[in-house]
Structure formats: C-alpha cells, structure tokens
Scaffold this motif. Structure first.
Motif, PDB file in Angstrom:
ATOM      1  N   ARG A  91      65.070 -10.807  46.781  1.00  0.00           N
ATOM      2  CA  ARG A  91      65.435 -10.902  45.513  1.00  0.00           C
ATOM      3  C   ARG A  91      64.586  -9.643  44.698  1.00  0.00           C
ATOM      4  NH1 ARG A  91      62.568 -15.657  42.972  1.00  0.00           N
ATOM      5  NH2 ARG A  91      60.718 -14.450  43.279  1.00  0.00           N
ATOM      6  N   VAL A  95      70.221  -6.709  44.076  1.00  0.00           N
ATOM      7  CA  VAL A  95      70.909  -7.368  43.050  1.00  0.00           C
ATOM      8  C   VAL A  95      70.913  -8.788  43.081  1.00  0.00           C
ATOM      9  CG1 VAL A  95      71.899  -5.166  42.369  1.00  0.00           C
ATOM     10  CG2 VAL A  95      73.286  -6.810  43.943  1.00  0.00           C
ATOM     11  N   SER A  96      71.109  -9.357  42.042  1.00  0.00           N
ATOM     12  CA  SER A  96      71.440 -10.978  41.661  1.00  0.00           C
ATOM     13  C   SER A  96      72.318 -11.495  42.492  1.00  0.00           C
ATOM     14  CB  SER A  96      71.550 -11.448  40.239  1.00  0.00           C
ATOM     15  OG  SER A  96      72.716 -10.843  39.921  1.00  0.00           O
ATOM     16  N   LYS A  97      73.288 -10.767  42.949  1.00  0.00           N
ATOM     17  CA  LYS A  97      74.375 -11.329  43.680  1.00  0.00           C
ATOM     18  C   LYS A  97      74.105 -11.444  45.353  1.00  0.00           C
ATOM     19  CE  LYS A  97      79.104 -10.216  45.145  1.00  0.00           C
ATOM     20  NZ  LYS A  97      80.394  -9.677  45.239  1.00  0.00           N
TER      21      LYS A  97
END
Length: 172
Positions: A91, A95-97
């Motif tokens: 994390r 990235v958030s993906k």
C-alpha cells in the motif's frame, strides 16, 4: 446318640461312596468344564482388551487430526498475517488499484485455506465415523451370534421380528 438320623452319623461305606462320587464329578469338571470356562473367560478378556486398544487408537487418531487441524489453522493465520503485512507494505509503494488487488488475493488465499481445512476436517470425521460404524457392526454381530447360538433362539427371534413387521404393516 442312637436317636440321630443316619445322615448325621454316616457309616464308613456311605462316606466312601460319597467321596468316590465327588472325586468322579470333580475329575469330569476338571477335565472338561474348567478348561472350557477358562478358555471362554480368556477369549472375552482378549476381545475386551482388543476393543479397548482399538478405541484408544481411534482416540489417538482423533487427537492427531485435531492437532493437524489446529496446525493448519495456525498456518492459515500465519499466511493471513503475512498477506496482510505484504498488503500494508504494498500500500505504501503502489497505487490504490494494486492495493485492492492485494486485498483480494489475501481474501482468496484465506478462503482457500479455510476450504482446505474444512475439507480435511470432514474427511477425518468421515474416516472416524466409518471406523466407529465398523466397530459397532462387529460388536453387534458378535453379540447377536452369542445371543442366537441355538436354533430355538434364532426361531424365536425371527418370529418376534415377523410379528413386529406385521404389526407395523397393520398399523399403516
């Protein structure tokens, strides 16, 4: 003294024949009766010892299966902790993906581990139930053989069962 019945004051000839009859009966019992009784007692003791040994083995197997299940659960927890740790580290760097992807992967591995643990647990339970059922059938068979050791006993049992079936049929 002369008023006493002859059974209380037996003469020597009666004592001799009573002793001889006792010795003959005791000899026949010692030759045929006592060995048969001792053999039956020994067989019963061996059967009970064997049954206890099998029950102990089944208990040990169950305990081993429980320990294996707990070990698998601990391994799954460790895998879960490792995956969560990796997801935290990921994390910070991706990235958030990628973060969502790591969480999905963790959940999938956890679910697979749970399914595998449940599968192993069910398999172990089935194995134990099969063994218990086999032992129960063997015990029931031996008991029935012992109880139905004569033709009259067998005939009485068959008649009683037929009567019960006919009574059940007439009630329907």
């Amino acid at each position: 003294m002369e008023n006493l019945p002859s059974i209380l004051t037996p003469d020597l000839g009666l004592l001799f024949w009573m002793l001889l009859a006792f010795l003959v009966v005791f000899g026949v019992l010692a030759k045929f009766g006592f060995p048969a009784i001792i053999q039956m007692v020994d067989k019963r003791k061996a059967y009970i010892d064997d049954s206890l040994r099998k029950a102990h083995e089944a208990s040990e197997r169950l305990e081993n299966i429980k320990q294996e299940g707990e070990a698998m659960l601990q391994e799954a927890r460790e895998k879960q902790a490792l995956i969560l740790k990796e997801s935290v580290e990921t994390r910070e760097t991706i990235v958030s993906k990628a973060q969502q992807s790591a969480k999905e992967e963790g959940a999938r591995l956890l679910q697979e581990a749970k399914v595998e643990i449940e599968s192993e647990k069910q398999k172990a339970i089935r194995d134990i139930r099969t063994q218990v059922a086999e032992l129960s059938v063997l015990v029931a068979e031996k008991i029935l053989r012992q109880k139905l050791n004569s033709d009259t006993t067998q005939t009485e049992m068959i008649d009683r069962l037929l009567d019960e079936v006919l009574m059940n049929e007439s009630k329907k």
